[in-house]
Write an enzyme that holds these catalytic residues in place. Structure first.
Site, PDB file in Angstrom:
ATOM      1  N   HIS A 172      -3.616  -6.189   9.251  1.00 16.98           N
ATOM      2  CA  HIS A 172      -4.722  -5.317   8.839  1.00 16.98           C
ATOM      3  C   HIS A 172      -4.645  -3.928   9.461  1.00 16.98           C
ATOM      4  O   HIS A 172      -5.288  -2.996   8.966  1.00 16.98           O
ATOM      5  CB  HIS A 172      -6.066  -5.961   9.195  1.00 16.98           C
ATOM      6  CG  HIS A 172      -6.424  -7.088   8.279  1.00 16.98           C
ATOM      7  ND1 HIS A 172      -5.970  -8.383   8.482  1.00 16.98           N
ATOM      8  CD2 HIS A 172      -7.155  -7.129   7.142  1.00 16.98           C
ATOM      9  CE1 HIS A 172      -6.423  -9.152   7.511  1.00 16.98           C
ATOM     10  NE2 HIS A 172      -7.136  -8.429   6.682  1.00 16.98           N
ATOM     11  N   GLY A 173      -3.903  -3.778  10.535  1.00 18.68           N
ATOM     12  CA  GLY A 173      -3.784  -2.450  11.122  1.00 18.68           C
ATOM     13  C   GLY A 173      -3.141  -2.501  12.493  1.00 18.68           C
ATOM     14  O   GLY A 173      -3.170  -3.531  13.171  1.00 18.68           O
TER      15      GLY A 173
END
Lengths: 475, 494
Positions: free
Chosen positions: A326-327
């Site tokens: 997700h990051g």
């Protein structure tokens, strides 16, 4: 270019879809490919070459592996898969994580006084997390014999770059649409159902997610020392609604657009906030990502077939990577670890029902609370900020505070109430699917209300978002 | 889904999403004036820019600004937000108080900070600015237009809490102004407070400015300051009520209006003509008014310069212009900040500063007006004051220094005598003038830098000599220009 922008809704989408329906069948994929590459270039510019390089490498790797499988050469097949996977992981690692890892190394080097690495930050190609995963699925699927390889590289390029799901999913695995890439027909029913699904997603995104976002932004943007307990809970509640309606709304739009173009994309959400356990949550939230990790990582690692310790290890690995996907930030790693830990606890205690459990409302409430706590980790700028936020949530101070209080408009309150109320719907009621497919008077009225009232109002709100008047009127 | 229903939905979708594009291609456009700004220019479409995201951003901005029906969408959404939900669609720029009164949040958020300068410093800077103008032989009036929230806090409603912090700064500033009024100070602030206390409405409901009643009351005090006895209530005309769209309502995207009472001055035999110069054509923020006088009619003022902001827009033509043969109103925004000259739309207006100085040279009266929340920024900088000081130095007590060179000695008695001393240096050279103030205990000792000049323009430098030591030797060092290019080295007293 986001789907809820004027340029997409009134320029790109009508031109692309109009052109798609006008050209002969033989050219439809070419038109879609051209539109998809334009869509990518519009926001990503020269990064389209990264996308093109990814397409080329994966097309070759998939073809190589598929040919080896047809020849019964397992070693060459494994080489093809390894090259494809390695290329995608390398691409993702370099563009998405290199800055993060160099930052960490430099922090350590700085602390130890052993110097730092000179580094210029790398730009992030949009949608890279999605197109690398889709590409990997192609190589693996054709290597495993789940689907036939594509002989036409343009069809493969279309599979990777197809604009409805290029930058925000759902992650469509190759075998799920392999046949549709080669041959599909669009009936009037597909167009109508796709339009309804798209409108539903747009309404969710614009009227609910964007409206409550101001509350979440104000709460998470507040100085932690100014954040009251009420503001902190309101902020995380708003974010809980925002992230679901934003992401699932976007998925609805992608599924709807795909349907208009004759594709049947997989569902991505199934009422995740009605889950009876965290295990259940992960069968309902971002389904295409969790099933990708399950089938292409968890199962190959051994899944739950080995010892208990090995199963827990596999869960931890999968969820750390899910978080990191997700990051590139420790907050996402912590969020993944948090969910991994909850899944292990559920396994240890045996409390991981997916249906038919006793005290369902109590369970749903408890699971939602755990998920909300997780969203604090996910949304906070940093781990210390997340800790401060959690402290505000669980240390009682009165009032809501000016920063959050200022942005609680009637519109935001209504959006938050509607979003929160969706938790109360029956567990298997997925509004988008019901609206799209269900027959009967009630769905028909709901569809008419959606298309006749909610959609026009949503488009007005979209128009309002572009309003940029000059303040000094008359002067 | 039945086939006919499916067909109907497909048609609806085609109409909704394709319709605006077809109308665009047919030549229909969104109302180009509804946002009161220049529309985005046509994109520079070139094959060589295919991979340049800026080209797509330009295309997006061009299309979005013109897409048909966008104005209608904005207006309907704003109407629903305001009239149905009671919300502001634009909370950053417009806040809703009590009874539908609108406020500009920046008027309280901008001053709700601990970083504001001391009110006494603002007052002292205002005094210096006005003293320069007054001592150059001009009649002067200085006023601060208070915020709507300051005068009508009873309509803040739920916004009171947010505005409370700014209110403290407002009170402190007004107290400082009254305690030690700057030269030419006109207390329109107090006048409007008094009017409000007596139940009079002196600000618009839908606009951030004073209404024509408030503007007229303020103008009366300014006229009395500049031309005592000239204002007559008999000249004040109260017009019939009319409808007007306020800037804050427009800012929300609303088309609603409020009923207003126009108030203006009509002096016998006097007609106000608005004329424009080249600079005025380029910017709506410079306006020039001249009088047509019937035989026997006179005006007490001859040539008046008004440096003011948008509040001046409600009083320049209606109330002030009839009293002076010429009135040039230059907006603060036109003269810019930090030397960047631009009109309110952001376009540069290089002529504006020259117009300001030229008008000032011929003016016998000067009005300086600024709105309350911006006075903190406008008068914390000395740029404008130094620009005017240098420009008017010929009219002020001064003493030229004939010596030229890289290091120029200053007279020993600079810090003596009446008035605050400043050193002005002007060049006709190309470089940006850089002046350092030096001091040493006596001949042969090392020079020490004790101050630096400020450059309101590249060809000017001004040094405040107020704290110059009275013992030893003082000098200036001039950098960036050749000594032969130095026009003036002058000590000016204010």
């Amino acid at each position: 270019m986001v789907f809820s922008s004027i340029e997409f809704l009134f320029l790109f989408m009508p031109v692309a879809i109009g052109a798609y329906f006008v050209v002969p069948r033989a050219l439809k994929n070419h038109v879609l490919l051209a539109a998809s590459l334009l869509f990518y270039t519009w926001g990503g510019g020269a990064f389209v070459f990264i996308l093109a390089a990814s397409i080329a490498v994966n097309y070759w790797a998939g073809g190589f592996a598929a040919a080896a499988r047809e020849q019964g050469n397992d070693r060459r097949r494994a080489i093809g898969v390894a090259v494809g996977v390695a290329a995608n992981v390398a691409l993702l690692g370099y563009f998405k994580y290199a800055n993060f890892f160099v930052d960490q190394l430099n922090s350590v080097g700085d602390a130890l006084g052993i110097g730092t690495i000179a580094w210029t930050n790398i730009g992030l190609p949009i949608g890279i997390s999605f197109f690398t995963f889709q590409s990997m699925s192609y190589t693996i699927d054709v290597a495993m014999g789940r689907a036939e390889r594509l002989r036409n590289p343009f069809d493969f390029a279309l599979f990777v770059s197809l604009f409805p799901q290029l930058i925000a999913g759902p992650i469509v695995r190759y075998h799920q649409i392999a046949d549709q890439l080669r041959d599909r027909r669009t009936r009037i029913d597909d167009v109508a159902e796709g339009v309804v699904r798209f409108a539903h997603g747009l309404v969710k995104k614009v009227l609910i997610a964007d409206s409550v976002a101001v509350i979440a932004d104000a709460a998470f943007g507040s100085n932690p020392s100014d954040l009251t307990t009420g503001a902190a809970w309101l902020g995380v509640a708003a974010y809980t609604v925002q992230i679901y309606f934003d992401f699932s709304g976007y998925s609805d739009m992608a599924i709807g657009l795909g349907r208009v173009l004759g594709f049947h994309f997989p569902e991505n959400f199934n009422r995740p906030y009605s889950a009876l356990s965290i295990t259940d949550f992960w069968r309902r939230w971002h389904i295409t990502l969790s099933s990708f990790f399950r089938d292409y990582l968890y199962v190959p690692l051994g899944g739950s077939r080995g010892s208990t310790a090995a199963t827990y290890r596999n869960l931890v690995v999968v969820f750390l990577l899910t978080g990191l996907w997700h990051g590139a930030n420790w907050t996402f790693v912590a969020w993944g670890a948090y969910h991994g830990a909850l899944l292990i606890i559920e396994r240890v205690t045996g409390q991981r029902p997916t249906e038919g459990a006793s005290l369902p409302w109590l369970r749903r409430g408890f699971v939602l609370l755990l998920v909300m706590i997780g969203w604090v980790l996910f949304r906070a700028e940093s781990l210390p900020a997340a800790v401060e936020y959690l402290r505000a949530m669980f240390t009682f101070t009165g009032g809501v505070g000016a920063a959050v209080g200022d942005v609680i408009t009637v519109k935001a309150t209504i959006a938050l109430a509607i979003g929160a109320a969706s938790v109360l719907l029956p567990g298997r009621f997925v509004a988008g699917v019901e609206l799209q497919q269900r027959v009967g008077a009630v769905p028909a009225v709901a569809r008419a209300a959606l298309m006749g009232l909610a959609l026009p109002y949503t488009l007005m709100v979209v128009a309002s978002g572009s309003f940029s008047p000059f303040l000094y009127f008359q002067f | 889904m039945r086939r006919t229903t499916a067909f109907a939905y497909s048609i609806v979708a085609a109409l909704v999403f394709l319709g605006p594009l077809l109308l665009f291609l047919a030549g229909m456009r969104s109302d180009p004036k509804f946002e009161n700004r220049r529309l985005a220019p046509a994109p520079d479409l070139e094959i060589t820019r295919l991979l340049d995201t800026a080209m797509y951003q330009e295309a997006t901005a061009f299309f979005v600004d013109r897409v048909p029906l966008r104005d209608l969408g904005v207006r309907v959404d704003a109407w629903i937000d305001f009239h149905v939900l009671g919300d502001t669609p634009n909370p950053k720029d417009v806040a809703i108080g009590k009874d539908g009164w609108l406020f500009n949040p920046v008027t309280y958020t901008a001053t709700c900070t601990d970083d504001l300068p001391d009110p006494e410093l603002i007052v002292a800077n205002a005094d210096l600015l006005m003293s320069v103008l007054a001592e150059s032989g001009r009649d002067v009036a200085f006023t601060i237009s208070p915020q709507k929230r300051t005068i009508h806090p009873e309509y803040l409603g739920g916004l009171k809490e947010q505005a409370a912090c700014a209110e403290e700064h407002s009170t402190a500033l007004h107290d400082a102004l009254l305690a030690d009024p700057p030269t030419g100070y006109v207390d329109t602030w107090g006048i409007l407070l008094q009017a409000s206390a007596e139940g009079e409405i002196v600000y618009f409901r839908d606009d951030g400015h004073w209404n024509f009643v408030g503007a007229a009351r303020s103008a009366a005090a300014i006229v009395e300051q500049l031309w005592p006895g000239a204002w007559s209530e008999e000249d004040v005309v109260v017009g019939e009520d009319s409808e007007r769209a306020g800037n804050l309502a427009l800012q929300m995207g609303l088309t609603s209006t409020e009923t207003i009472t126009p108030v203006w001055v009509e002096r016998e035999g006097v007609t106000v003509l608005a004329s424009k110069t080249q600079a005025a054509k380029q910017t709506p923020a410079v306006r020039i008014y001249r009088l047509e006088l019937a035989q026997g009619a006179t005006a007490p003022g001859v040539s008046t310069l008004a440096l003011g902001d948008s509040f001046m827009g409600f009083t320049a033509e209606e109330h002030l212009a009839p009293y002076t043969e010429s009135l040039v109103w230059i907006n603060w925004r036109t003269i810019g900040r930090s030397g960047s000259l631009s009109n309110p739309a952001g376009r540069p207006v290089p002529e504006a500063e020259e117009l300001l100085l030229d008008t000032l040279a011929g003016a016998d009266s000067v009005i300086v007006q600024t709105v309350e929340w911006e006075v903190w920024q406008r008068l914390s900088s000395m740029r404008l004051t130094y620009l005017l000081l240098a420009s008017l130095s010929e009219d002020l007590p001064h003493q030229d220094i004939a010596a030229r060179g890289t290091v120029v000695g200053l007279p020993a008695d600079v810090s003596l005598g009446s008035g605050r001393p400043f050193l002005v240096v002007r060049t006709d050279g190309e470089g940006t003038l850089n002046v350092r103030l030096l001091h040493r205990d006596g001949p042969g000792a090392e020079w020490t830098e004790i101050g630096r000049g400020e450059s309101p323009r590249s060809d000017l430098a001004v040094v405040d000599l107020r704290d110059l030591p009275t013992t030893g030797e003082s000098a200036i060092r001039i950098r960036n220009v050749d000594s032969s290019q130095i026009e003036i080295i002058r000590i000016v007293r204010v």
